[in-house]
Design an enzyme around this catalytic site. Structure first.
Site, PDB file in Angstrom:
ATOM      1  N   HIS A   2      -3.390  -5.425   1.811  1.00 20.09           N
ATOM      2  CA  HIS A   2      -2.797  -5.558   3.155  1.00 20.09           C
ATOM      3  C   HIS A   2      -2.828  -6.990   3.672  1.00 20.09           C
ATOM      4  O   HIS A   2      -3.755  -7.358   4.398  1.00 20.09           O
ATOM      5  CB  HIS A   2      -3.599  -4.690   4.151  1.00 20.09           C
ATOM      6  CG  HIS A   2      -3.377  -3.231   3.987  1.00 20.09           C
ATOM      7  ND1 HIS A   2      -2.397  -2.560   4.678  1.00 20.09           N
ATOM      8  CD2 HIS A   2      -3.997  -2.323   3.216  1.00 20.09           C
ATOM      9  CE1 HIS A   2      -2.430  -1.285   4.345  1.00 20.09           C
ATOM     10  NE2 HIS A   2      -3.389  -1.109   3.455  1.00 20.09           N
ATOM     11  N   ILE A  36      -7.469  -0.884   1.372  1.00 17.60           N
ATOM     12  CA  ILE A  36      -7.845   0.283   2.181  1.00 17.60           C
ATOM     13  C   ILE A  36      -7.191   1.527   1.561  1.00 17.60           C
ATOM     14  O   ILE A  36      -5.970   1.664   1.606  1.00 17.60           O
ATOM     15  CB  ILE A  36      -7.348   0.145   3.643  1.00 17.60           C
ATOM     16  CG1 ILE A  36      -7.832  -1.175   4.269  1.00 17.60           C
ATOM     17  CG2 ILE A  36      -7.799   1.336   4.492  1.00 17.60           C
ATOM     18  CD1 ILE A  36      -7.153  -1.523   5.579  1.00 17.60           C
ATOM     19  N   ARG A  37      -8.006   2.398   0.993  1.00 22.26           N
ATOM     20  CA  ARG A  37      -7.468   3.574   0.291  1.00 22.26           C
ATOM     21  C   ARG A  37      -6.265   3.174  -0.567  1.00 22.26           C
ATOM     22  O   ARG A  37      -5.199   3.800  -0.515  1.00 22.26           O
ATOM     23  CB  ARG A  37      -7.052   4.667   1.292  1.00 22.26           C
ATOM     24  CG  ARG A  37      -8.217   5.336   1.979  1.00 22.26           C
ATOM     25  CD  ARG A  37      -7.727   6.305   3.037  1.00 22.26           C
ATOM     26  NE  ARG A  37      -6.986   7.400   2.440  1.00 22.26           N
ATOM     27  CZ  ARG A  37      -5.931   7.991   3.005  1.00 22.26           C
ATOM     28  NH1 ARG A  37      -5.476   7.587   4.167  1.00 22.26           N
ATOM     29  NH2 ARG A  37      -5.344   8.998   2.412  1.00 22.26           N
ATOM     30  N   ARG A  94      -2.397   7.178  -6.282  1.00 23.06           N
ATOM     31  CA  ARG A  94      -2.758   7.080  -4.856  1.00 23.06           C
ATOM     32  C   ARG A  94      -4.270   7.101  -4.659  1.00 23.06           C
ATOM     33  O   ARG A  94      -4.982   7.807  -5.370  1.00 23.06           O
ATOM     34  CB  ARG A  94      -2.174   8.272  -4.081  1.00 23.06           C
ATOM     35  CG  ARG A  94      -0.745   8.117  -3.711  1.00 23.06           C
ATOM     36  CD  ARG A  94      -0.263   9.332  -2.939  1.00 23.06           C
ATOM     37  NE  ARG A  94      -0.793   9.418  -1.597  1.00 23.06           N
ATOM     38  CZ  ARG A  94      -0.725  10.510  -0.838  1.00 23.06           C
ATOM     39  NH1 ARG A  94      -0.170  11.603  -1.296  1.00 23.06           N
ATOM     40  NH2 ARG A  94      -1.222  10.495   0.375  1.00 23.06           N
ATOM     41  N   GLU A 132      -1.129  -8.256   5.973  1.00 27.91           N
ATOM     42  CA  GLU A 132      -0.842  -8.298   7.416  1.00 27.91           C
ATOM     43  C   GLU A 132      -2.119  -8.206   8.254  1.00 27.91           C
ATOM     44  O   GLU A 132      -2.084  -8.407   9.458  1.00 27.91           O
ATOM     45  CB  GLU A 132       0.133  -7.167   7.799  1.00 27.91           C
ATOM     46  CG  GLU A 132      -0.435  -5.760   7.828  1.00 27.91           C
ATOM     47  CD  GLU A 132      -0.667  -5.136   6.455  1.00 27.91           C
ATOM     48  OE1 GLU A 132      -0.525  -5.832   5.431  1.00 27.91           O
ATOM     49  OE2 GLU A 132      -1.008  -3.942   6.408  1.00 27.91           O
ATOM     50  N   CYS A 139       0.825  -1.213   0.000  1.00 26.95           N
ATOM     51  CA  CYS A 139       0.000   0.000   0.000  1.00 26.95           C
ATOM     52  C   CYS A 139       0.862   1.268   0.000  1.00 26.95           C
ATOM     53  O   CYS A 139       1.516   1.535  -0.995  1.00 26.95           O
ATOM     54  CB  CYS A 139      -0.966  -0.080   1.170  1.00 26.95           C
ATOM     55  SG  CYS A 139      -2.475   0.795   0.851  1.00 26.95           S
TER      56      CYS A 139
HETATM   57  N1  GLN Z   1      -3.564   6.480   0.950  1.00 20.49           N
HETATM   58  C1  GLN Z   1      -2.327   6.159   1.580  1.00 20.49           C
HETATM   59  C2  GLN Z   1      -1.211   6.947   0.951  1.00 20.49           C
HETATM   60  O1  GLN Z   1      -1.371   7.466  -0.112  1.00 20.49           O
HETATM   61  C3  GLN Z   1      -2.041   4.689   1.508  1.00 20.49           C
HETATM   62  C4  GLN Z   1      -3.103   3.923   2.236  1.00 20.49           C
HETATM   63  C5  GLN Z   1      -2.601   2.716   2.929  1.00 20.49           C
HETATM   64  O2  GLN Z   1      -1.403   2.500   3.085  1.00 20.49           O
HETATM   65  N2  GLN Z   1      -3.526   1.946   3.435  1.00 20.49           N
HETATM   66  O3  GLN Z   1      -0.156   7.034   1.526  1.00 20.49           O
END
Ligand code: GLN
Length: 195
Positions: free
Chosen positions: A170, A134-135, A106, A172, A78
């Protein structure tokens, strides 16, 4: 053989626990001295801007470049993947380590509340894996040397370029340790895994 998890910000503890469950020797890396002790490094999820800034201030960024060129395996999840990328399409001025021949976007998979799970076929770990987004960043370009290990909706989400591994999701946060195990194999750890 010691594995490090970059612990400047983000969910590094979860990665540490995953490695410990696999009986790997693992430490949190917060300084250049810590980084010198490890044979492989995981860069966790979190805020890529914050992790990048702290990595530069501490000198970890420079040391990391040296070690990667010498062949040290690194796995970015991520925000960690964003930091490995050579370019961030929607934040072209944001700092990244620029180690991997990928371009990322991103937050491309939606906001925090739009987090989701998918069963992702990942051949190198032997089949379906519950991947949590997640994002998450999207990989929008891959160089010739980048091998695509998994795709979601036609876009790569798990990739490898020689000693570098990166993923949008993720591993983990679940109980399935096969992705961490795969990384340990890249590092060459001989361990008594739980499987
Ligand atoms: N949106 C975060 C970033 O741009 C990354 C999100 C995440 O690591 N879960 O840094």
């Amino acid at each position: 053989m010691m594995i490090g998890v970059l612990g400047l910000q983000g969910d590094f503890r979860e990665h540490l626990w995953a490695l410990q469950k696999l009986n790997a020797e693992a430490i949190v890396v917060k300084t250049v001295e810590d980084l010198k002790r490890v044979s492989g490094l995981i860069i966790p999820g979190g805020e890529s801007t914050t992790i990048g800034r702290l990595a530069r201030i501490t000198g970890i960024a420079d040391e990391l470049h040296k070690r990667v060129i010498q062949g040290m395996p690194v796995y970015g999840t991520c925000a960690g993947m964003i930091l490995l990328a050579k370019r961030i399409a929607n934040y072209p001025n944001q700092y990244s380590f620029g180690l991997m021949d990928i371009v990322v976007e991103r937050n491309a998979y939606g906001r925090q509340v739009e987090s989701f799970e998918v069963d992702l076929p990942i051949q190198v770990i032997g089949g379906k894996f519950k991947a949590i987004f997640i994002r998450a960043p999207k990989i929008v370009e891959c160089g010739d040397k980048v091998e695509i290990l998994a795709e979601y909706n036609g876009s790569p989400v798990f990739v490898q370029q020689d000693n570098l591994l990166a993923g949008s999701f993720h591993p983990e946060l679940g109980n399935d340790l096969r992705v961490h195990e795969y990384f340990l194999r890249m590092v060459g750890v001989k361990y008594a895994g739980v499987h």
